[in-house]
Enzyme design. Structure first.
Site, PDB file in Angstrom:
ATOM      1  N   ASP A 227       0.837  -1.204   0.000  1.00  0.00           N
ATOM      2  CA  ASP A 227       0.000   0.000   0.000  1.00  0.00           C
ATOM      3  C   ASP A 227       0.875   1.258   0.000  1.00  0.00           C
ATOM      4  OD1 ASP A 227      -2.418   1.295  -0.157  1.00  0.00           O
ATOM      5  OD2 ASP A 227      -2.744   1.347   2.003  1.00  0.00           O
ATOM      6  N   LYS A 229       1.955   4.643  -1.035  1.00  0.00           N
ATOM      7  CA  LYS A 229       1.328   5.822  -1.625  1.00  0.00           C
ATOM      8  C   LYS A 229       1.701   7.039  -0.781  1.00  0.00           C
ATOM      9  CE  LYS A 229      -3.021   4.865   0.846  1.00  0.00           C
ATOM     10  NZ  LYS A 229      -4.473   4.617   0.695  1.00  0.00           N
ATOM     11  N   ASN A 232       0.594   7.412   2.852  1.00  0.00           N
ATOM     12  CA  ASN A 232       1.224   6.573   3.875  1.00  0.00           C
ATOM     13  C   ASN A 232       2.690   6.925   4.088  1.00  0.00           C
ATOM     14  OD1 ASN A 232      -1.102   5.153   4.405  1.00  0.00           O
ATOM     15  ND2 ASN A 232      -0.617   3.459   3.035  1.00  0.00           N
ATOM     16  N   ASP A 245       1.624   2.978   8.513  1.00  0.00           N
ATOM     17  CA  ASP A 245       0.429   2.191   8.181  1.00  0.00           C
ATOM     18  C   ASP A 245       0.783   0.874   7.478  1.00  0.00           C
ATOM     19  OD1 ASP A 245      -2.069   1.222   7.735  1.00  0.00           O
ATOM     20  OD2 ASP A 245      -2.859   3.042   6.819  1.00  0.00           O
ATOM     21  N   THR A 264      -4.356   0.355  -3.113  1.00  0.00           N
ATOM     22  CA  THR A 264      -5.055   1.538  -3.609  1.00  0.00           C
ATOM     23  C   THR A 264      -4.972   1.537  -5.130  1.00  0.00           C
ATOM     24  OG1 THR A 264      -4.444   2.754  -1.610  1.00  0.00           O
ATOM     25  CG2 THR A 264      -5.165   4.048  -3.514  1.00  0.00           C
TER      26      THR A 264
END
Length: 388
Positions: A227, A229, A232, A245, A264
């Site tokens: 994840d 991105k 984060n 996260d 995502t």
């Protein structure tokens, strides 16, 4: 356990006769004749649990992992642990004290699917500031995310000592809540930072290197992040990145594959969309999307639907230097076997020719210092680092 009775038992076995066992009981408190008759029954088989041993009175606060894992210890009687608590043992130790006794809540800073995140003050640690994540057990169980939450704290506890990963000093559970404490990062999200400012090339190169160092460390530790991105990635007061996260992270040996559809969509690698088994290279695709966003201020166009199509997904009408284009095409290759997927390879390409990654790892390059030399927006950006 409701009736308080003390029973002393003496067992003598006669091995030379067929008379069986002779049993002598001394009853201290005979308030229950039914209970006494049950113990005196000679026809019943002997229990594997010796009644001569007093029951173990272990409070939930002193519950040990051995009680859960060893067959002998699990046979001991203890004060009851609710099913809601047992789901998260032994990863989350039990502490029924209200979190307000440990941390003073300053303000709420975020909300998630399972709970809230607070900025808190710890007086026990000399007034340090932390982020406290408070999660609802019922919501986690409803979403079948128990193992996911366990792996999140295990991974962050194991990898949080890295320079560019947020550390998690402790975590525990009460009857209805889970608590995860992490270091507090004051600079806000990289996402909001990119929305407001066009970064100088020297800072872009530094940020890509910092993120790559964090990813490479996780992969070598047997973790796939899944994840990656800007939301984060937090920025500290110096402007350095911190990866946070780990809710979608997973233990995965290097070279291994998994198949869970998660992430995502804007940053998700094409092999995940195609529902194919994928490995750690999906994180490098996500880094390519972030690099494209930082270099061009745009996101890549949709990747090819068919596997044999050429990448060709860079934003149109954007001037790129040969080294920038080479970097993005390597990271955004739809074929994971051809995609750039290691720190060692990243260090050898033209974009990082002559670049010292050891200085990045040792934090000798300070983003604020780079902004002072290259960015006309230095003052605004520095204020963003400190007060965002």
């Amino acid at each position: 356990m409701g009736n308080k009775q003390t029973v002393e038992k003496t067992v003598v076995e006669n091995s030379t006769s067929n008379k069986g066992k002779q049993v002598k009981f001394q009853e201290i408190n005979n308030s229950s004749s039914f209970f006494t008759k049950s113990l005196l029954s000679l026809n019943s088989q002997r229990s594997t649990y010796s009644v001569s041993r007093p029951w173990s009175r272990v409070s939930r606060k002193r519950w040990k992992e051995s009680t859960l894992t060893l067959p002998y210890d699990s046979s001991k009687t203890a004060w009851p642990v609710s099913q809601l608590e047992s789901y998260f043992l032994p990863v989350f130790p039990i502490d029924s004290r209200p979190h307000e006794q440990k941390y003073k809540v300053i303000e709420e800073i975020a909300r998630g699917a399972f709970g809230k995140v607070f900025k808190v003050l710890s007086e026990e640690s000399g007034g340090n500031i932390y982020a406290l994540k408070v999660l609802s057990k019922s919501k986690i169980i409803k979403e079948n995310a128990i193992q996911q939450v366990k792996e999140e704290v295990q991974i962050q506890s194991a990898c949080g000592h890295h320079t560019f990963i947020v550390s998690s000093p402790c975590h525990w559970q009460s009857r209805k809540k889970l608590y995860i404490v992490t270091e507090f990062i004051s600079g806000g999200e990289l996402h909001n930072f990119l929305e407001e400012y066009a970064l100088p090339k020297v800072l872009i190169k530094l940020y890509i290197a910092q993120i790559a160092l964090a990813i490479d460390f996780l992969h070598n530790a047997g973790v796939i992040y899944r994840d990656l991105k800007p939301e984060n990635i937090l920025l500290d007061a110096r402007g350095d990145i911190k990866l946070v996260d780990f809710g979608l992270s997973k233990w995965l040996t290097y070279g291994g594959k998994t198949s869970t559809l998660c992430g995502t969509p804007r940053y998700m690698a094409p092999e995940i969309f195609h529902l194919q088994p994928y490995g750690h290279s999906c994180d490098w695709w996500s880094l390519g999307v972030i690099a494209c966003r930082m270099i061009t201020s745009k996101y890549p166009t949709s990747f090819p639907v068919k596997e044999n199509e050429s990448p060709g997904n860079l934003p149109e009408d954007v001037e790129l230097t040969p080294s920038e284009k080479d970097l993005l095409l390597r990271l955004l290759d739809v074929d994971p076997s051809r995609r750039l997927h290691s720190l060692r390879t990243l260090q050898t390409i033209a974009f990082y020719k002559g670049y010292n990654f050891e200085d990045v790892k040792n934090k000798k390059l300070k983003p604020n210092d780079l902004l002072q030399e290259f960015s006309p927006q230095k003052k605004q950006i520095e204020e963003n680092f400190e007060t965002f």
